[in-house]
Design an enzyme around this catalytic site. Structure first.
Site, PDB file in Angstrom:
ATOM      1  N   GLY A  42      41.290  34.222  30.448  1.00  0.00           N
ATOM      2  CA  GLY A  42      41.989  34.164  29.171  1.00  0.00           C
ATOM      3  C   GLY A  42      43.377  34.767  29.200  1.00  0.00           C
ATOM      4  CG  HIS A  45      49.786  32.256  32.082  1.00  0.00           C
ATOM      5  ND1 HIS A  45      49.693  31.351  33.120  1.00  0.00           N
ATOM      6  CD2 HIS A  45      49.122  33.369  32.497  1.00  0.00           C
ATOM      7  CE1 HIS A  45      49.039  31.909  34.119  1.00  0.00           C
ATOM      8  NE2 HIS A  45      48.676  33.130  33.764  1.00  0.00           N
ATOM      9  N   GLY A  47      50.385  28.531  33.533  1.00  0.00           N
ATOM     10  CA  GLY A  47      49.617  28.325  34.774  1.00  0.00           C
ATOM     11  C   GLY A  47      48.218  27.819  34.466  1.00  0.00           C
ATOM     12  CG  HIS A  48      45.461  30.346  32.463  1.00  0.00           C
ATOM     13  ND1 HIS A  48      46.194  31.378  31.934  1.00  0.00           N
ATOM     14  CD2 HIS A  48      44.621  30.922  33.364  1.00  0.00           C
ATOM     15  CE1 HIS A  48      45.812  32.519  32.475  1.00  0.00           C
ATOM     16  NE2 HIS A  48      44.864  32.275  33.363  1.00  0.00           N
ATOM     17  CG  ASP A 161      44.545  34.365  41.558  1.00  0.00           C
ATOM     18  OD1 ASP A 161      44.650  35.589  41.571  1.00  0.00           O
ATOM     19  OD2 ASP A 161      44.900  33.668  40.579  1.00  0.00           O
ATOM     20  NE  ARG A 198      45.412  42.649  36.344  1.00  0.00           N
ATOM     21  CZ  ARG A 198      44.419  41.978  36.947  1.00  0.00           C
ATOM     22  NH1 ARG A 198      44.682  40.870  37.627  1.00  0.00           N
ATOM     23  NH2 ARG A 198      43.173  42.405  36.883  1.00  0.00           N
TER      24      ARG A 198
HETATM   25  P1  AMP Z   1      42.851  34.259  35.681  1.00  0.00           P
HETATM   26  O1  AMP Z   1      42.720  34.029  34.216  1.00  0.00           O
HETATM   27  O2  AMP Z   1      43.994  35.115  36.064  1.00  0.00           O
HETATM   28  O3  AMP Z   1      41.544  34.657  36.315  1.00  0.00           O
HETATM   29  O4  AMP Z   1      43.199  32.842  36.313  1.00  0.00           O
HETATM   30  C1  AMP Z   1      42.382  31.719  36.069  1.00  0.00           C
HETATM   31  C2  AMP Z   1      42.839  30.595  36.952  1.00  0.00           C
HETATM   32  O5  AMP Z   1      44.193  30.281  36.673  1.00  0.00           O
HETATM   33  C3  AMP Z   1      42.754  30.956  38.431  1.00  0.00           C
HETATM   34  O6  AMP Z   1      42.324  29.811  39.170  1.00  0.00           O
HETATM   35  C4  AMP Z   1      44.183  31.308  38.749  1.00  0.00           C
HETATM   36  O7  AMP Z   1      44.524  31.114  40.107  1.00  0.00           O
HETATM   37  C5  AMP Z   1      44.928  30.331  37.873  1.00  0.00           C
HETATM   38  N1  AMP Z   1      46.287  30.816  37.652  1.00  0.00           N
HETATM   39  C6  AMP Z   1      46.668  32.028  37.177  1.00  0.00           C
HETATM   40  N2  AMP Z   1      48.009  32.131  37.184  1.00  0.00           N
HETATM   41  C7  AMP Z   1      48.482  30.964  37.684  1.00  0.00           C
HETATM   42  C8  AMP Z   1      49.789  30.446  37.954  1.00  0.00           C
HETATM   43  N3  AMP Z   1      50.879  31.159  37.722  1.00  0.00           N
HETATM   44  N4  AMP Z   1      49.887  29.201  38.469  1.00  0.00           N
HETATM   45  C9  AMP Z   1      48.786  28.466  38.725  1.00  0.00           C
HETATM   46  N5  AMP Z   1      47.532  28.887  38.485  1.00  0.00           N
HETATM   47  C10 AMP Z   1      47.381  30.113  37.971  1.00  0.00           C
END
Ligand code: AMP
Length: 300
Positions: A42, A45, A47-48, A161, A198
């Site tokens: 959650g 942004h 990226g998600h 990641d 973050r």
């Molecule tokens: P998180 O919410 O940080 O656990 O991320 C969830 C998913 O979104 C994971 O597969 C991350 O690798 C992906 N993710 C997070 N930040 C980015 C980004 N800047 N670009 C692409 N994927 C992202």
């Protein structure tokens, strides 16, 4: 001209409801319709959102999960203060086109202490596996549980990641989990900072200094082409990042990808015929950021 309409996704909070929604979709959808899944913690942004849009392109139904997984946080990490904003997340999810948002509570996911461990050996020995002991065991358990609950055909993970992608791919292969893992490119802010939930922790000074990561990593292809060994490249990246007075380096490593093992020492990386990753974890104040660049050597 037709206006584009984003319909609100269905919100599901329990495991039985989630299974029922998937069963219903599969019983009504045309043969061959697939389910795509985007697991997240959650505070969404762009990226998600890019993962959700990619899943929408590939599948008839896209499920997004939002769950801050306590099992993947160490005792001195930021589980309690991890940013959360459910109503904003639902807006981002709707705009990106998620069909179902799965929002389980910690009690729903972990009604008892989890006795089962999932350790993916080898690929977890370095990088975040070394500096966050137990982190990827927690990822293995939650991702497996979510796969068992959602039963997707494909699951979308960001290369932000990259070690997580390598761990999940290996786990899925080793355990014959029936899901295709789709790695997706890193999405960056206009100035180069890799998007991360973050990033909101950063002060204005830290936010400015954090650009040293993407700026330094952008030089890696030229450094490889110039004939650097892994050791020399790690030293160059370390020096580049250390130019920022606020940067406290956790790790800088050049490894083969996805095995995450060191390339042959004393050989120029430009002679390697493997994919390489240069991955960094750096603290700015209390905030630990990660970034990386993946290189197929003939491109360097
Ligand atoms: P998180 O919410 O940080 O656990 O991320 C969830 C998913 O979104 C994971 O597969 C991350 O690798 C992906 N993710 C997070 N930040 C980015 C980004 N800047 N670009 C692409 N994927 C992202």
């Amino acid at each position: 001209m037709t206006a584009s309409v984003t319909s609100a996704p269905a919100i599901v909070r329990t495991i039985p409801e989630m299974r029922k929604a998937i069963r219903e979709y599969r019983s009504q959808a045309s043969p061959g319709a697939t389910v795509g899944f985007v697991p997240t913690m959650g505070f969404l942004h762009e990226g998600h959102a890019s993962l959700i849009r990619r899943s929408n392109l590939d599948n008839g139904l896209t499920v997004l999960s939002i769950f801050v997984n306590p099992l993947q946080f160490g005792p001195n990490e930021d589980f309690e203060r991890y940013p959360r904003d459910e109503s904003r997340d639902l807006e981002v999810a709707a705009a990106a086109g998620a069909d179902i948002v799965f929002l389980p509570s910690v009690e729903e996911m972990y009604p008892r202490r989890t006795a089962t461990q999932i350790t993916v050996a080898g690929v977890t020995e370095r990088l975040c596996g070394a500096s966050r002991p137990g982190h990827f065991d927690g990822v293995g358990v939650v991702v497996t549980k979510l796969f068992n609950i959602v039963s997707p055909d494909r699951a979308y993970f960001g290369l932000k990641d990259a070690q997580q992608v390598a761990v999940v791919e290996r786990m899925v292969q080793d355990l014959d989990q029936p899901v295709e893992i789709v790695p997706c490119p890193i999405v960056r802010e206009a100035d180069g900072l890799a998007m991360s939930s973050r990033n909101v922790y950063l002060s204005a000074d830290e936010r400015r200094e954090a650009l040293v990561l993407s700026r330094t990593l952008a030089q890696v292809p030229a450094w490889i082409a110039s004939g650097m060994t892994a050791e020399r490249l790690e030293a160059a990246v370390t020096a580049g990042i250390s130019a920022s007075p606020l940067a406290v380096i956790d790790y800088v490593e050049a490894l083969t990808y996805p095995s995450l093992t060191p390339p042959a020492a004393d050989v120029p990386l430009s002679d390697a015929d493997e994919r390489l990753i240069v991955a960094v974890a750096v603290k700015f104040g209390r905030t630990r950021l990660i970034d990386n660049i993946l290189i197929s050597v003939p491109e360097a």
